[in-house]
Design a protein around this motif. Structure first.
Motif, PDB file in Angstrom:
ATOM      1  N   LEU A  30       0.579  -1.503  -0.623  1.00 16.46           N
ATOM      2  CA  LEU A  30       0.173   0.155   0.129  1.00 16.46           C
ATOM      3  C   LEU A  30       1.456   1.173  -0.068  1.00 16.46           C
ATOM      4  CD1 LEU A  30      -2.914  -0.725   2.284  1.00 16.46           C
ATOM      5  CD2 LEU A  30      -2.839  -1.288  -0.230  1.00 16.46           C
ATOM      6  N   PHE A  31       1.922   1.189   0.012  1.00 15.00           N
ATOM      7  CA  PHE A  31       2.776   2.348  -0.001  1.00 15.00           C
ATOM      8  C   PHE A  31       2.730   2.986  -1.384  1.00 15.00           C
ATOM      9  CE2 PHE A  31       5.081   0.638   3.430  1.00 15.00           C
ATOM     10  CZ  PHE A  31       5.744   1.971   4.099  1.00 15.00           C
ATOM     11  N   PRO A  38      -0.528   5.191  -7.920  1.00 15.62           N
ATOM     12  CA  PRO A  38      -1.257   3.698  -7.327  1.00 15.62           C
ATOM     13  C   PRO A  38      -0.303   2.827  -6.456  1.00 15.62           C
ATOM     14  CG  PRO A  38      -0.419   3.943 -10.502  1.00 15.62           C
ATOM     15  CD  PRO A  38      -0.336   5.023  -9.234  1.00 15.62           C
ATOM     16  N   THR A  39       0.027   2.386  -5.534  1.00 14.67           N
ATOM     17  CA  THR A  39       0.004   2.190  -4.609  1.00 14.67           C
ATOM     18  C   THR A  39       1.162   0.662  -5.569  1.00 14.67           C
ATOM     19  OG1 THR A  39      -1.405   0.497  -4.203  1.00 14.67           O
ATOM     20  CG2 THR A  39      -1.836   2.050  -2.962  1.00 14.67           C
ATOM     21  N   LEU A  40       1.965   0.024  -4.625  1.00  8.48           N
ATOM     22  CA  LEU A  40       3.232  -0.103  -4.707  1.00  8.48           C
ATOM     23  C   LEU A  40       2.261  -1.764  -5.646  1.00  8.48           C
ATOM     24  CD1 LEU A  40       5.800  -0.764  -2.798  1.00  8.48           C
ATOM     25  CD2 LEU A  40       5.788   0.372  -4.956  1.00  8.48           C
ATOM     26  N   VAL A  41       0.824  -2.236  -5.668  1.00  5.82           N
ATOM     27  CA  VAL A  41       0.345  -3.354  -5.765  1.00  5.82           C
ATOM     28  C   VAL A  41       0.117  -2.895  -7.417  1.00  5.82           C
ATOM     29  CG1 VAL A  41      -1.735  -3.569  -4.065  1.00  5.82           C
ATOM     30  CG2 VAL A  41      -0.828  -5.870  -5.849  1.00  5.82           C
ATOM     31  N   GLU A  42      -0.840  -2.179  -7.025  1.00  5.45           N
ATOM     32  CA  GLU A  42      -1.554  -1.422  -8.421  1.00  5.45           C
ATOM     33  C   GLU A  42      -0.794  -0.926  -9.514  1.00  5.45           C
ATOM     34  OE1 GLU A  42      -5.244   1.584  -6.752  1.00  5.45           O
ATOM     35  OE2 GLU A  42      -3.669   1.930  -6.124  1.00  5.45           O
ATOM     36  N   GLY A  43       0.432  -0.262  -8.892  1.00  3.82           N
ATOM     37  CA  GLY A  43       1.840  -0.491 -10.158  1.00  3.82           C
ATOM     38  C   GLY A  43       2.142  -1.614 -10.490  1.00  3.82           C
ATOM     39  N   THR A  44       2.238  -2.660  -9.975  1.00  2.00           N
ATOM     40  CA  THR A  44       2.797  -4.242 -10.687  1.00  2.00           C
ATOM     41  C   THR A  44       1.409  -4.940 -11.271  1.00  2.00           C
ATOM     42  OG1 THR A  44       3.576  -4.301  -8.542  1.00  2.00           O
ATOM     43  CG2 THR A  44       3.710  -6.305  -9.670  1.00  2.00           C
ATOM     44  N   ALA A  55      -6.793  -8.868 -17.670  1.00  2.00           N
ATOM     45  CA  ALA A  55      -6.697  -9.140 -16.613  1.00  2.00           C
ATOM     46  C   ALA A  55      -7.304 -10.336 -15.702  1.00  2.00           C
ATOM     47  CB  ALA A  55      -7.869  -8.202 -15.971  1.00  2.00           C
ATOM     48  N   ASP A  56      -8.207 -11.407 -16.187  1.00  2.00           N
ATOM     49  CA  ASP A  56      -9.224 -12.088 -15.737  1.00  2.00           C
ATOM     50  C   ASP A  56      -7.663 -12.934 -15.732  1.00  2.00           C
ATOM     51  OD1 ASP A  56     -10.653 -13.177 -15.087  1.00  2.00           O
ATOM     52  OD2 ASP A  56     -10.642 -15.147 -16.406  1.00  2.00           O
ATOM     53  N   ASP A  57      -6.541 -13.015 -16.790  1.00  2.00           N
ATOM     54  CA  ASP A  57      -4.970 -13.855 -15.952  1.00  2.00           C
ATOM     55  C   ASP A  57      -4.402 -13.403 -15.098  1.00  2.00           C
ATOM     56  OD1 ASP A  57      -5.808 -16.307 -17.559  1.00  2.00           O
ATOM     57  OD2 ASP A  57      -5.458 -15.501 -19.473  1.00  2.00           O
ATOM     58  N   VAL A  58      -4.800 -12.524 -14.449  1.00  2.00           N
ATOM     59  CA  VAL A  58      -3.608 -11.878 -13.206  1.00  2.00           C
ATOM     60  C   VAL A  58      -4.154 -11.677 -11.467  1.00  2.00           C
ATOM     61  CG1 VAL A  58      -2.521  -9.445 -12.381  1.00  2.00           C
ATOM     62  CG2 VAL A  58      -2.443 -10.506 -14.968  1.00  2.00           C
ATOM     63  N   VAL A  59      -3.000 -13.092 -11.000  1.00  5.48           N
ATOM     64  CA  VAL A  59      -4.424 -12.837  -9.403  1.00  5.48           C
ATOM     65  C   VAL A  59      -3.168 -11.848  -8.065  1.00  5.48           C
ATOM     66  CG1 VAL A  59      -2.915 -15.460  -9.277  1.00  5.48           C
ATOM     67  CG2 VAL A  59      -4.875 -14.500  -7.963  1.00  5.48           C
ATOM     68  N   VAL A  60      -3.771 -11.384  -7.561  1.00  4.68           N
ATOM     69  CA  VAL A  60      -2.980 -10.965  -6.292  1.00  4.68           C
ATOM     70  C   VAL A  60      -3.042 -11.591  -5.257  1.00  4.68           C
ATOM     71  CG1 VAL A  60      -3.061  -8.707  -5.491  1.00  4.68           C
ATOM     72  CG2 VAL A  60      -2.943  -8.383  -7.515  1.00  4.68           C
ATOM     73  N   VAL A  61      -2.140 -12.051  -4.452  1.00  4.93           N
ATOM     74  CA  VAL A  61      -2.464 -12.957  -3.675  1.00  4.93           C
ATOM     75  C   VAL A  61      -1.990 -11.977  -2.158  1.00  4.93           C
ATOM     76  CG1 VAL A  61      -1.652 -15.353  -2.344  1.00  4.93           C
ATOM     77  CG2 VAL A  61      -1.701 -14.765  -4.809  1.00  4.93           C
TER      78      VAL A  61
END
Length: 203
Positions: A30-31, A38-44, A55-61
């Motif tokens: 969330l940095f 964007p946050t770090l996860v959003e940037g990735t 998009a359907d082939d990307v998952v965030v754990v």
């Protein structure tokens, strides 16, 4: 940034569920540099979508309180069971129909360069290549890698993953190394936070 020709043939697992213990438990995912970026996860995630991954082939754990993103979200079981468990949970949440799978940590602000390099390396590989891992400034980066999906699924099947290292889970698949400089610098300490000009989440 333009899409990559291999992007539409790849899926990705982004790990964002760690404890961030060296940052006092403040979630690294969330940095951000300021409230408008964007946050770090959003940037990735954005970097993956910009390279052409569906998009359907990307998952965030990670936890359910991450920012809303147009990709899949899942959680390792049990929570905080380590990155290997996160990889397994992520693979289980994806259709598994793409020939290549990227594994990425969410805490690398310059990850777009690594994604492009890995996709290019995979596209130029021969049929014997099972996995390519980044070596950045001499450091092997287990959570910046790309694999042939069939080999990855076969390797992790029925293996214990809780509190296990990434290397011990998938290291046997690293047929090739991709040498980069600075693309996978990550955020582990408050010095790293300052170096990248990041700010912790508010509230």
């Amino acid at each position: 940034m333009s899409t990559h020709p291999l992007g539409a043939q790849a899926q990705a697992v982004v790990l964002a569920g760690g404890r961030s213990s060296r940052l006092g438990g403040t979630p690294k995912a969330l940095f951000r540099t300021d409230s408008e970026t964007p946050t770090l996860v959003e940037g990735t995630v954005n970097a993956l979508l910009e390279r052409g991954l569906p998009a359907d082939d990307v998952v965030v754990v990670g936890p359910t309180d991450l920012p809303s993103m147009p990709v899949r979200l899942t959680r390792e079981d049990p929570p905080f069971a380590g990155p290997a468990a996160g990889i397994v949970a992520g693979l289980e949440a994806l259709p598994g129909e793409q020939p290549w799978t990227l594994l990425l940590a969410c805490d690398m602000p310059r990850v777009s360069h690594a994604i492009g390099g890995l996709l290019s390396a995979a596209q130029g590989s021969d049929d014997s290549t099972r996995g390519i891992v980044v070596v950045d400034d001499g450091r092997l980066q287990p959570l910046a890698a790309i694999y042939r999906t069939a080999h990855l699924l076969q390797t992790v099947a029925d293996q214990p993953s809780v509190n296990r290292s990434v290397r011990s889970l998938v290291g046997t698949l690293w047929d090739r190394q991709l040498t980069l400089t600075g693309a996978t610098d990550d955020v582990d300490t408050w010095d790293d936070v300052e170096r990248f000009g990041l700010r912790p989440p508010q509230g």
